[in-house]
Write a protein that holds these residues in place. Structure first.
Motif, mmCIF file in Angstrom:
data_model
loop_
_atom_site.group_PDB
_atom_site.id
_atom_site.type_symbol
_atom_site.label_atom_id
_atom_site.label_comp_id
_atom_site.label_asym_id
_atom_site.label_seq_id
_atom_site.Cartn_x
_atom_site.Cartn_y
_atom_site.Cartn_z
ATOM 1 N N PHE A 1 -6.539 11.201 4.978
ATOM 2 C CA PHE A 1 -5.587 10.740 3.982
ATOM 3 C C PHE A 1 -4.312 10.298 4.704
ATOM 4 N N ALA A 2 -3.807 9.143 4.329
ATOM 5 C CA ALA A 2 -2.580 8.623 4.944
ATOM 6 C C ALA A 2 -1.551 8.347 3.858
ATOM 7 N N PHE A 3 -0.302 8.685 4.161
ATOM 8 C CA PHE A 3 0.787 8.547 3.204
ATOM 9 C C PHE A 3 1.923 7.759 3.842
ATOM 10 N N PRO A 4 2.753 7.098 3.040
ATOM 11 C CA PRO A 4 3.954 6.469 3.621
ATOM 12 C C PRO A 4 4.840 7.512 4.283
ATOM 13 N N LYS A 5 5.450 7.165 5.374
ATOM 14 C CA LYS A 5 6.253 8.121 6.122
ATOM 15 C C LYS A 5 7.380 8.702 5.286
ATOM 16 N N GLU A 6 7.965 7.884 4.396
ATOM 17 C CA GLU A 6 9.107 8.377 3.626
ATOM 18 C C GLU A 6 8.684 9.269 2.463
ATOM 19 N N ASN A 7 7.371 9.318 2.148
ATOM 20 C CA ASN A 7 6.921 10.086 0.984
ATOM 21 C C ASN A 7 6.025 11.262 1.327
ATOM 22 N N PHE A 8 5.719 11.453 2.599
ATOM 23 C CA PHE A 8 4.758 12.495 2.949
ATOM 24 C C PHE A 8 5.350 13.890 2.740
ATOM 25 N N THR A 9 4.605 14.761 2.112
ATOM 26 C CA THR A 9 5.011 16.155 1.969
ATOM 27 C C THR A 9 3.786 17.034 2.180
ATOM 28 N N ALA A 10 4.013 18.146 2.841
ATOM 29 C CA ALA A 10 2.908 19.084 3.063
ATOM 30 C C ALA A 10 2.427 19.698 1.758
ATOM 31 N N ALA A 11 3.293 19.689 0.730
ATOM 32 C CA ALA A 11 2.920 20.300 -0.547
ATOM 33 C C ALA A 11 1.700 19.625 -1.155
ATOM 34 N N TRP A 12 1.501 18.333 -0.827
ATOM 35 C CA TRP A 12 0.353 17.630 -1.396
ATOM 36 C C TRP A 12 -0.951 18.302 -0.974
ATOM 37 N N ILE A 13 -0.986 18.805 0.235
ATOM 38 C CA ILE A 13 -2.183 19.471 0.721
ATOM 39 C C ILE A 13 -2.216 20.933 0.295
ATOM 40 N N LEU B 1 0.835 -1.200 0.000
ATOM 41 C CA LEU B 1 0.000 0.000 0.000
ATOM 42 C C LEU B 1 0.870 1.250 0.000
ATOM 43 N N VAL B 2 0.513 2.225 -0.833
ATOM 44 C CA VAL B 2 1.277 3.468 -0.905
ATOM 45 C C VAL B 2 0.411 4.693 -0.597
ATOM 46 N N PHE B 3 -0.902 4.493 -0.452
ATOM 47 C CA PHE B 3 -1.788 5.618 -0.146
ATOM 48 C C PHE B 3 -3.112 5.061 0.340
ATOM 49 N N MET B 4 -3.717 5.740 1.320
ATOM 50 C CA MET B 4 -5.022 5.332 1.821
ATOM 51 C C MET B 4 -5.895 6.564 2.033
ATOM 52 N N ARG B 5 -7.156 6.401 1.725
ATOM 53 C CA ARG B 5 -8.165 7.445 1.962
ATOM 54 C C ARG B 5 -9.277 6.802 2.777
ATOM 55 N N ILE B 6 -9.571 7.360 3.938
ATOM 56 C CA ILE B 6 -10.488 6.719 4.873
ATOM 57 C C ILE B 6 -11.664 7.644 5.172
ATOM 58 N N GLU B 7 -12.878 7.096 5.112
ATOM 59 C CA GLU B 7 -14.086 7.836 5.448
ATOM 60 C C GLU B 7 -14.853 7.029 6.499
#
Length: 304
Positions: free
Chosen positions: A253-265, A156-162
């Protein structure tokens, strides 16, 4: 007689001496052997200077496409009916700290983990996405909905949870545990639906979402505020957007720790059309979240 014998002897001696002299002399046409060896001087040869020419083109190493560990197309429906209470109880039992939700964490968990934990409790579907070159899918049950992306190896590389069926994940409860977010962003998109080639301003609206970012937790949240209708083509200089009933609709939204960037938001802040900014302060917004103020409203100002 003696005289003749003496003469013969003399002749033999003379011949013997002549032969000895011939053997000791140097034959004609040959160099005499030197009595001492000559001295040679060694002159060092200059070393050639290497000239760096163009390097040969490196041939690419042939690599094979990794074989996926999981089928690229998959669909599953539980055999037995799902009890909302049982699914909610299992979701609570598998609760974990962000960016982990319900036993799954991007960058760590795999599709096999997903199946092991939720195959008996959820409808699951995924398929290969050519555009993203990844496996995209979702699973849903009476407690929550989760969309996800995975690489070819099934990680898994990305998750979206509702979490629509879990009240403990409501903004007032969940954000209280996370604390006030380090930053917030605004998504405000103005839409003018059209009827054929004619614009229909009477149906135009502005959709507003509030994004809360927790970079240290590698998660972000979308607090949906809703659609506010417009009465004409002229944009009002200010607009108050309120959360519709029922209570706020929230997505994590959850991201892998090594790939998370605030720019995405933060990119969502640039999607306002026209650009909009908060007039309601961040502190006021946060207080409304914690108090579950009804209705939850923010005021926007549009830039010219």
């Amino acid at each position: 007689m003696r005289k003749q014998t003496f003469l013969r002897f003399s002749v033999v001696v003379i011949l013997f001496l002549s032969l000895s002299a011939c053997q000791g002399s140097t034959p004609r046409g040959t160099m005499p052997i030197p009595t001492s060896q000559p001295t040679f001087t060694v002159t060092p040869m200059p070393k050639p200077t290497a000239t760096l020419g163009p390097w040969p083109t490196r041939r690419p190493i042939a690599t094979s496409t990794p074989i996926p560990l999981f089928p690229l197309e998959y669909e599953h429906v539980p055999v037995t009916p799902l009890s909302p209470e049982a699914v909610a109880r299992r979701a609570r039992d598998l609760a974990c700290e962000p960016p982990c939700w319900f036993g799954l964490e991007p960058g760590v968990s795999t599709l096999q983990d997903l199946r092991d934990l939720w195959e008996s409790w959820s409808k699951i579907r995924w398929g290969w996405n050519e555009q993203k070159e990844a496996i995209t899918g979702h699973f849903i049950n009476p407690a929550f909905y989760m969309a996800f992306e995975a690489n070819r190896q099934g990680r898994l590389v990305f998750m979206r949870i509702e979490p629509f069926g879990l009240p403990e994940y409501s903004p007032s409860v969940y954000f209280r545990d996370l604390g006030q977010p380090p930053w917030t962003a605004l998504s405000a998109v103005w839409s003018y639906p059209s009827e054929g080639e004619q614009w229909a301003p009477k149906d135009s609206f502005i959709s507003v979402s509030l994004y809360l970012g927790y970079p240290e937790k590698f998660v972000a949240a979308d607090l949906y505020i809703g659609d506010t209708p417009d009465l004409g083509l002229e944009l009002p200089p200010r607009l108050q957007a309120c959360i519709p009933h029922p209570r706020p609709y929230i997505t994590f939204f959850a991201f892998p720790k090594e790939n998370f960037t605030a720019a995405w938001i933060w990119q969502y802040q640039d999607e306002a059309d026209p650009p909009a900014r908060f007039l309601t302060s961040r502190e006021e917004i946060w207080q409304q979240i914690l108090e579950e103020k009804d209705p939850f409203c923010i005021t926007l100002e549009f830039e010219e």
